[in-house]
Design a protein around this motif. Structure first.
Motif, PDB file in Angstrom:
ATOM      1  N   THR A 235       0.838  -1.200   0.000  1.00 39.53           N
ATOM      2  CA  THR A 235       0.000   0.000   0.000  1.00 39.53           C
ATOM      3  C   THR A 235       0.873   1.250   0.000  1.00 39.53           C
ATOM      4  OG1 THR A 235      -0.120  -0.102   2.419  1.00 39.53           O
ATOM      5  CG2 THR A 235      -1.958  -1.088   1.181  1.00 39.53           C
ATOM      6  N   ALA A 236       2.164   1.082  -0.330  1.00 42.68           N
ATOM      7  CA  ALA A 236       3.114   2.196  -0.234  1.00 42.68           C
ATOM      8  C   ALA A 236       3.294   2.892  -1.569  1.00 42.68           C
ATOM      9  CB  ALA A 236       4.441   1.694   0.319  1.00 42.68           C
ATOM     10  N   ARG A 237       4.111   2.320  -2.432  1.00 41.38           N
ATOM     11  CA  ARG A 237       4.396   2.933  -3.721  1.00 41.38           C
ATOM     12  C   ARG A 237       4.568   1.857  -4.791  1.00 41.38           C
ATOM     13  NH1 ARG A 237       2.444   6.898  -2.365  1.00 41.38           N
ATOM     14  NH2 ARG A 237       3.291   9.003  -2.198  1.00 41.38           N
ATOM     15  N   GLY A 238       4.001   2.109  -5.957  1.00 40.56           N
ATOM     16  CA  GLY A 238       4.278   1.268  -7.103  1.00 40.56           C
ATOM     17  C   GLY A 238       5.744   1.399  -7.465  1.00 40.56           C
ATOM     18  N   GLY A 239       6.337   0.316  -7.922  1.00 45.23           N
ATOM     19  CA  GLY A 239       7.765   0.345  -8.249  1.00 45.23           C
ATOM     20  C   GLY A 239       8.612  -0.337  -7.199  1.00 45.23           C
ATOM     21  N   LEU A 240       8.067  -0.525  -5.992  1.00 42.39           N
ATOM     22  CA  LEU A 240       8.806  -1.282  -4.978  1.00 42.39           C
ATOM     23  C   LEU A 240       8.892  -2.753  -5.357  1.00 42.39           C
ATOM     24  CD1 LEU A 240       7.305   0.233  -1.696  1.00 42.39           C
ATOM     25  CD2 LEU A 240       9.509   0.774  -2.750  1.00 42.39           C
ATOM     26  N   ILE A 241       7.873  -3.220  -6.095  1.00 43.77           N
ATOM     27  CA  ILE A 241       7.824  -4.612  -6.535  1.00 43.77           C
ATOM     28  C   ILE A 241       8.000  -4.679  -8.044  1.00 43.77           C
ATOM     29  CG2 ILE A 241       6.404  -6.692  -6.678  1.00 43.77           C
ATOM     30  CD1 ILE A 241       4.948  -5.819  -4.181  1.00 43.77           C
ATOM     31  N   ASP A 242       8.855  -5.559  -8.505  1.00 42.82           N
ATOM     32  CA  ASP A 242       8.992  -5.860  -9.937  1.00 42.82           C
ATOM     33  C   ASP A 242       7.716  -6.592 -10.360  1.00 42.82           C
ATOM     34  OD1 ASP A 242       9.488  -7.114 -12.397  1.00 42.82           O
ATOM     35  OD2 ASP A 242      11.608  -7.436 -11.954  1.00 42.82           O
ATOM     36  N   GLU A 243       6.879  -5.927 -11.137  1.00 41.90           N
ATOM     37  CA  GLU A 243       5.552  -6.477 -11.426  1.00 41.90           C
ATOM     38  C   GLU A 243       5.585  -7.711 -12.320  1.00 41.90           C
ATOM     39  OE1 GLU A 243       3.177  -3.130 -12.689  1.00 41.90           O
ATOM     40  OE2 GLU A 243       3.535  -2.096 -10.787  1.00 41.90           O
ATOM     41  N   GLN A 244       6.585  -7.826 -13.176  1.00 41.14           N
ATOM     42  CA  GLN A 244       6.716  -9.035 -13.982  1.00 41.14           C
ATOM     43  C   GLN A 244       7.082 -10.219 -13.094  1.00 41.14           C
ATOM     44  OE1 GLN A 244       5.836  -9.605 -17.107  1.00 41.14           O
ATOM     45  NE2 GLN A 244       6.396 -11.760 -16.833  1.00 41.14           N
ATOM     46  N   ALA A 245       7.991  -9.973 -12.154  1.00 40.59           N
ATOM     47  CA  ALA A 245       8.372 -11.027 -11.204  1.00 40.59           C
ATOM     48  C   ALA A 245       7.194 -11.412 -10.320  1.00 40.59           C
ATOM     49  CB  ALA A 245       9.549 -10.555 -10.350  1.00 40.59           C
ATOM     50  N   LEU A 246       6.388 -10.425  -9.935  1.00 41.00           N
ATOM     51  CA  LEU A 246       5.187 -10.705  -9.140  1.00 41.00           C
ATOM     52  C   LEU A 246       4.214 -11.572  -9.921  1.00 41.00           C
ATOM     53  CD1 LEU A 246       3.217 -10.239  -6.752  1.00 41.00           C
ATOM     54  CD2 LEU A 246       2.494  -8.117  -7.917  1.00 41.00           C
ATOM     55  N   SER A 247       3.981 -11.211 -11.175  1.00 40.84           N
ATOM     56  CA  SER A 247       3.069 -11.974 -12.023  1.00 40.84           C
ATOM     57  C   SER A 247       3.521 -13.426 -12.140  1.00 40.84           C
ATOM     58  CB  SER A 247       2.975 -11.335 -13.405  1.00 40.84           C
ATOM     59  OG  SER A 247       2.124 -12.071 -14.250  1.00 40.84           O
ATOM     60  N   GLU A 248       4.808 -13.642 -12.360  1.00 42.17           N
ATOM     61  CA  GLU A 248       5.342 -14.994 -12.494  1.00 42.17           C
ATOM     62  C   GLU A 248       5.241 -15.767 -11.178  1.00 42.17           C
ATOM     63  OE1 GLU A 248       9.290 -14.414 -13.949  1.00 42.17           O
ATOM     64  OE2 GLU A 248       8.621 -13.608 -15.889  1.00 42.17           O
ATOM     65  N   ALA A 249       5.517 -15.087 -10.057  1.00 36.11           N
ATOM     66  CA  ALA A 249       5.447 -15.759  -8.751  1.00 36.11           C
ATOM     67  C   ALA A 249       4.021 -16.192  -8.444  1.00 36.11           C
ATOM     68  CB  ALA A 249       5.957 -14.815  -7.660  1.00 36.11           C
ATOM     69  N   LEU A 250       3.048 -15.366  -8.825  1.00 38.86           N
ATOM     70  CA  LEU A 250       1.640 -15.715  -8.586  1.00 38.86           C
ATOM     71  C   LEU A 250       1.192 -16.847  -9.514  1.00 38.86           C
ATOM     72  CD1 LEU A 250       0.156 -12.118  -8.177  1.00 38.86           C
ATOM     73  CD2 LEU A 250       0.489 -13.821  -6.363  1.00 38.86           C
ATOM     74  N   GLN A 251       1.591 -16.774 -10.773  1.00 35.89           N
ATOM     75  CA  GLN A 251       1.203 -17.820 -11.717  1.00 35.89           C
ATOM     76  C   GLN A 251       1.829 -19.163 -11.366  1.00 35.89           C
ATOM     77  OE1 GLN A 251       0.991 -16.602 -16.037  1.00 35.89           O
ATOM     78  NE2 GLN A 251       1.826 -14.692 -15.226  1.00 35.89           N
ATOM     79  N   GLU A 252       3.071 -19.124 -10.903  1.00 37.16           N
ATOM     80  CA  GLU A 252       3.775 -20.363 -10.539  1.00 37.16           C
ATOM     81  C   GLU A 252       3.473 -20.809  -9.109  1.00 37.16           C
ATOM     82  OE1 GLU A 252       7.894 -19.556 -11.265  1.00 37.16           O
ATOM     83  OE2 GLU A 252       7.502 -18.854 -13.324  1.00 37.16           O
ATOM     84  N   GLN A 253       2.643 -20.004  -8.423  1.00 37.89           N
ATOM     85  CA  GLN A 253       2.243 -20.283  -7.036  1.00 37.89           C
ATOM     86  C   GLN A 253       3.446 -20.448  -6.113  1.00 37.89           C
ATOM     87  OE1 GLN A 253      -0.613 -23.527  -7.198  1.00 37.89           O
ATOM     88  NE2 GLN A 253      -2.185 -22.209  -8.070  1.00 37.89           N
ATOM     89  N   LEU A 254       4.450 -19.591  -6.333  1.00 32.44           N
ATOM     90  CA  LEU A 254       5.581 -19.547  -5.410  1.00 32.44           C
ATOM     91  C   LEU A 254       5.132 -19.006  -4.062  1.00 32.44           C
ATOM     92  CD1 LEU A 254       8.479 -18.160  -7.655  1.00 32.44           C
ATOM     93  CD2 LEU A 254       7.993 -20.527  -7.051  1.00 32.44           C
ATOM     94  N   ILE A 255       4.096 -18.157  -4.070  1.00 33.57           N
ATOM     95  CA  ILE A 255       3.528 -17.600  -2.845  1.00 33.57           C
ATOM     96  C   ILE A 255       2.014 -17.805  -2.886  1.00 33.57           C
ATOM     97  CG2 ILE A 255       5.366 -15.899  -2.552  1.00 33.57           C
ATOM     98  CD1 ILE A 255       3.456 -13.769  -3.676  1.00 33.57           C
ATOM     99  N   TRP A 256       1.368 -17.597  -1.741  1.00 31.26           N
ATOM    100  CA  TRP A 256      -0.080 -17.775  -1.659  1.00 31.26           C
ATOM    101  C   TRP A 256      -0.823 -16.706  -2.458  1.00 31.26           C
ATOM    102  CZ3 TRP A 256      -3.414 -21.368   0.155  1.00 31.26           C
ATOM    103  CH2 TRP A 256      -4.746 -20.974   0.359  1.00 31.26           C
ATOM    104  N   GLY A 257      -0.380 -15.439  -2.285  1.00 31.88           N
ATOM    105  CA  GLY A 257      -1.087 -14.385  -2.990  1.00 31.88           C
ATOM    106  C   GLY A 257      -0.538 -13.003  -2.673  1.00 31.88           C
ATOM    107  N   ALA A 258      -1.204 -11.996  -3.227  1.00 32.99           N
ATOM    108  CA  ALA A 258      -0.750 -10.617  -3.065  1.00 32.99           C
ATOM    109  C   ALA A 258      -1.940  -9.673  -2.983  1.00 32.99           C
ATOM    110  CB  ALA A 258       0.148 -10.211  -4.235  1.00 32.99           C
ATOM    111  N   GLY A 259      -1.764  -8.614  -2.205  1.00 34.51           N
ATOM    112  CA  GLY A 259      -2.730  -7.517  -2.153  1.00 34.51           C
ATOM    113  C   GLY A 259      -2.010  -6.245  -2.540  1.00 34.51           C
ATOM    114  N   ILE A 260      -2.327  -5.708  -3.717  1.00 35.89           N
ATOM    115  CA  ILE A 260      -1.551  -4.601  -4.281  1.00 35.89           C
ATOM    116  C   ILE A 260      -2.459  -3.404  -4.559  1.00 35.89           C
ATOM    117  CG2 ILE A 260       0.070  -3.899  -6.077  1.00 35.89           C
ATOM    118  CD1 ILE A 260       1.110  -6.236  -4.419  1.00 35.89           C
ATOM    119  N   ASP A 261      -2.167  -2.301  -3.893  1.00 35.22           N
ATOM    120  CA  ASP A 261      -2.956  -1.075  -4.080  1.00 35.22           C
ATOM    121  C   ASP A 261      -2.253  -0.055  -4.962  1.00 35.22           C
ATOM    122  OD1 ASP A 261      -5.255   0.603  -3.441  1.00 35.22           O
ATOM    123  OD2 ASP A 261      -3.884   1.796  -2.213  1.00 35.22           O
TER     124      ASP A 261
END
Length: 315
Positions: A235-261
């Motif tokens: 809930t801080a700032r966009g750009g703190l997370i690499d969004e392509q890496a996030l997308s891949e981690a979610l698709q590959e179920q490396l983590i349970w999930g994400a809440g991104i504002d």
């Protein structure tokens, strides 16, 4: 002396006339954002040319914009994040900058926890299935007595920690400027290395400014360290997370999930994220409560007036 002020946030004074009254009592001439959206650099350059002050949201106040603001004396931030302001150039020009400290901290902390809960308990997915008359039970994960890792323990991070204690969570924190007095009194444990947050936490929440040191602080390597049931919230700032890496981690179920504002561009350019059911997405709305909007308007107006009064004293 009559000052002319540009007010860019569209929510300014939406629920209360007090912010406008504060400016009116000081005799400020106000012009408001005419575009009904976050302004571009080109629009800001056009609107800022003849103003003495600005109450600014997330609209760009880069050096390129500020160079066209020859009369500008003060900047009052509608919120606390100042990564959209070229602070170095403002200082060079002797333009004073103030922030609306703590105006929206509780609102953002509440929304942070709402995202954590929604992702952990798959609230959005369950709601969608129920609307299709599918009453099949969906298994989720607990929040109670889990470990929360806070990356950044400023005002908002501390308020998230307070809420976590109600869930009997263990709270870890990483911050370059640790507040040991607060940590000792509140039961928060600082870690020495950021990787410890990723390795040990069930929930990870980001509360950092965006700068060259924090951009993509979460990327592929960090996702690989996280637990398979980890939930990450930003809930801080966009750009703190690499969004392509996030997308891949979610698709590959490396983590349970994400809440991104917050995203690098809004709406996000990575459309794959919009189709995933293990992410809950916000529209940069964590601070958008009636109370927080009122607080930001009042405090940013008071800050602006105070800066002008100091400017008058020097004149």
């Amino acid at each position: 002396m009559a000052y002319k002020v540009l007010v860019t946030p569209r929510s300014f004074g939406r629920h209360s006339n007090e912010p406008d009254e504060i400016l009116k009592r000081f005799g400020v001439e106000v012009k408001k954002n005419p575009y009904s959206k976050i302004m571009t650099e080109e629009q800001m350059i056009e609107e800022i040319k003849d103003v003495d002050g600005i109450i600014v949201g997330v609209d760009p106040l880069s050096k390129e914009v500020l160079q066209h603001a020859e009369k500008l004396k003060v900047i009052s931030k509608y919120g606390v994040g100042i990564d959209n302001i070229d602070i170095s150039y403002a200082k060079e020009r002797n333009i004073k900058v103030a922030r609306a400290m703590n105006a929206n901290a509780d609102a953002v902390a509440d929304y942070t926890f709402a995202l954590m809960m929604a992702v952990a308990r798959k609230v959005v997915k369950i709601d969608k299935e129920c609307r299709k008359s599918n009453w099949k039970k969906i298994t989720t994960i607990d929040v109670h007595k889990k470990t929360l890792g806070l990356v950044g323990l400023g005002n908002i991070g501390k308020k998230v920690a307070q809420r976590a204690k109600g869930f009997e969570m263990d709270v870890l924190a990483y911050d370059l400027m640790p507040d040991y007095e607060y940590a000792n009194s509140s039961g928060v444990q600082y870690v020495n290395h950021l990787d410890e947050i990723f390795l040990k936490s069930d929930f990870i929440s980001l509360h950092l400014p965006l700068n060259k040191h924090t951009e993509h602080i979460i990327s592929k390597d960090q996702f690989k360290l996280m637990k398979s049931i980890a939930v990450i919230v930003n809930t801080a700032r966009g750009g703190l997370i690499d969004e392509q890496a996030l997308s891949e981690a979610l698709q590959e179920q490396l983590i349970w999930g994400a809440g991104i504002d917050v995203f690098e561009s809004e709406p996000p350019q990575n459309k794959e994220l919009l189709g995933l059911d293990n992410i809950v997405i916000g529209s940069h709305c964590a601070a958008s409560t009636v109370q927080a909007i009122d607080n930001m308007g009042i405090i940013s107006s008071e800050n602006l007036v105070e800066l002008f009064e100091k400017d008058n004293e020097k004149a």
